[in-house]
Design an enzyme around this catalytic site. Structure first.
Site, PDB file in Angstrom:
ATOM      1  CE  LYS A 195      64.827  -6.968 -27.917  1.00 11.85           C
ATOM      2  NZ  LYS A 195      65.461  -7.196 -26.604  1.00 11.85           N
ATOM      3  NE  ARG A 205      71.725  -4.490 -29.627  1.00  6.45           N
ATOM      4  CZ  ARG A 205      71.569  -5.232 -30.711  1.00  6.45           C
ATOM      5  NH1 ARG A 205      72.555  -5.324 -31.582  1.00  6.45           N
ATOM      6  NH2 ARG A 205      70.441  -5.887 -30.910  1.00  6.45           N
ATOM      7  CE  LYS A 248      63.537  -3.213 -27.628  1.00 10.55           C
ATOM      8  NZ  LYS A 248      64.228  -3.800 -26.488  1.00 10.55           N
ATOM      9  CE1 TYR A 312      65.529   4.538 -22.926  1.00  8.76           C
ATOM     10  CE2 TYR A 312      64.664   4.307 -25.163  1.00  8.76           C
ATOM     11  CZ  TYR A 312      65.302   3.765 -24.058  1.00  8.76           C
ATOM     12  OH  TYR A 312      65.701   2.451 -24.075  1.00  8.76           O
TER      13      TYR A 312
END
Ligand code: PBG
Ligand code: ZN
Length: 324
Positions: A195, A205, A248, A312
């Site tokens: 990550k 965020r 990621k 998403y």
């Protein structure tokens, strides 16, 4: 007739193109992230991530029903708690937002595969992914104790899989041991192994209210310039007991996905993160790019070697019938 190598023969029409296509995407490849908040009757669109919503638990259950009908089989839950404190107490409370959400989904739709993101940044008042030392560094080993507690509370609520995203050293081993002690030997760990400290997390965020109040995450998340280090992180996590590993973000790190696929035999998961989503979404919405760019992009992640994609876009593509 000149004798040359001819490749266009295999592109003549859509039938032959489909026959020789090397990479495909199905709904089985998708993990769909969802954001859950306290309250009732809430389905509020997230400004920085159009097409994604904050759901209260009751509305989340309805959303899950819709997702199952569309053929989406797995979700990744992020919780936004009512209260934050120094040690993120709401993260391991039996009445925490994730615990309530998992119980509700499992009560109404036990067939949905529920993965919980395990981190503290949404729950701490300082927004860091762990417990702070007096000089405001993140205390690695102290944080492990909390991660263990949170993991067990997620599993007790009924989570099918735990996904630690904090990037502390040794957390997979610690969490594995805590889960096993409590009898959750069959609960897999999907570790955010590689990550990166990325600017592509910005919209998330906002959505998760998890930006650090001071400093950045560069002492625990990876330097974007490093690739050998990513392989080391993944190797350690597999040795510690990770069942699946995440790279990621995805798009700026396709080389890492490819190297991970070539080096390891566990399932490789790519996280197509919020900034990657919003970039494309905005370009499509403003008619700067064709909607087809979404499939092209997700195919690139699979072609790079990902087995699964956290994205998403999952619901939208299922709805459009572009992925089945
Ligand atoms: C926090 C966490 C982050 C994401 C998921 N969990 C990033 C961060 O704030 O460091 C990013 C997901 C996204 O951007 O879609 N541990
Ligand atoms: Zn975090």
């Amino acid at each position: 007739m000149i004798n040359i190598n001819r490749t266009r023969r295999l592109r003549k029409n859509s039938a032959i193109r489909a026959m020789v296509r090397e990479t495909s995407i199905s709904l089985d490849d998708f993990i769909y992230p969802l954001f859950v908040v306290e309250g009732e009757g809430i389905k509020r669109e997230i400004e920085s991530m159009k097409g994604n919503y904050h759901f209260s638990v009751d509305m989340l259950v309805k959303e899950v029903e819709e997702l199952l009908a569309l053929g989406i089989k797995s979700v990744l839950l992020f919780g936004i708690p009512g209260e934050k404190d120094e040690v993120g107490s709401a993260a391991f409370s039996d009445q925490g937002i994730i615990q309530k959400a998992v119980r509700a989904i499992k009560e109404h739709h036990p067939e949905m595969y529920v993965i919980t993101d395990l981190c503290m940044c949404e729950y701490t008042c300082h927004g860091h992914c762990g417990i702070l030392t007096d000089d405001k560094d993140v205390d690695n080993d102290k944080t492990l104790e909390y991660l263990g507690k949170i993991a067990v509370s997620h599993a007790k609520a009924g989570a099918d899989m735990i996904a630690p995203s904090d990037m502390m050293d040794g957390r997979v081993k610690y969490i594995r041991e805590e889960l096993d002690k409590e009898g959750f030997v069959n609960t897999p760990i999907m570790s955010y192994s590689a990550k990166y400290a990325s600017n592509y997390y910005g919209p998330f965020r906002d959505a998760a209210d998890s930006a650090p109040a001071f400093g950045d995450r560069k002492t625990y998340q990876m330097d974007p310039a490093n690739s050998r280090e990513a392989l080391r992180e993944i190797q350690y996590d597999i040795e510690e007991g990770a069942d699946l590993v995440i790279v990621k973000p995805a798009l700026a790190y396709l080389d890492i996905i490819r190297q991970a696929r070539d080096t390891f035999n566990v399932p490789i998961v790519a996280y197509n993160v919020s900034g990657e989503y919003s970039m494309l979404k905005l370009a499509v919405e403003n008619n700067i790019l064709s909607e087809d760019v979404i499939m092209e992009t997700l195919i690139s992640i699979k072609r790079a070697g990902a087995d699964l994609i956290i994205t998403y876009f999952a619901k939208e593509l299922a709805k459009l019938g572009l992925v089945r």
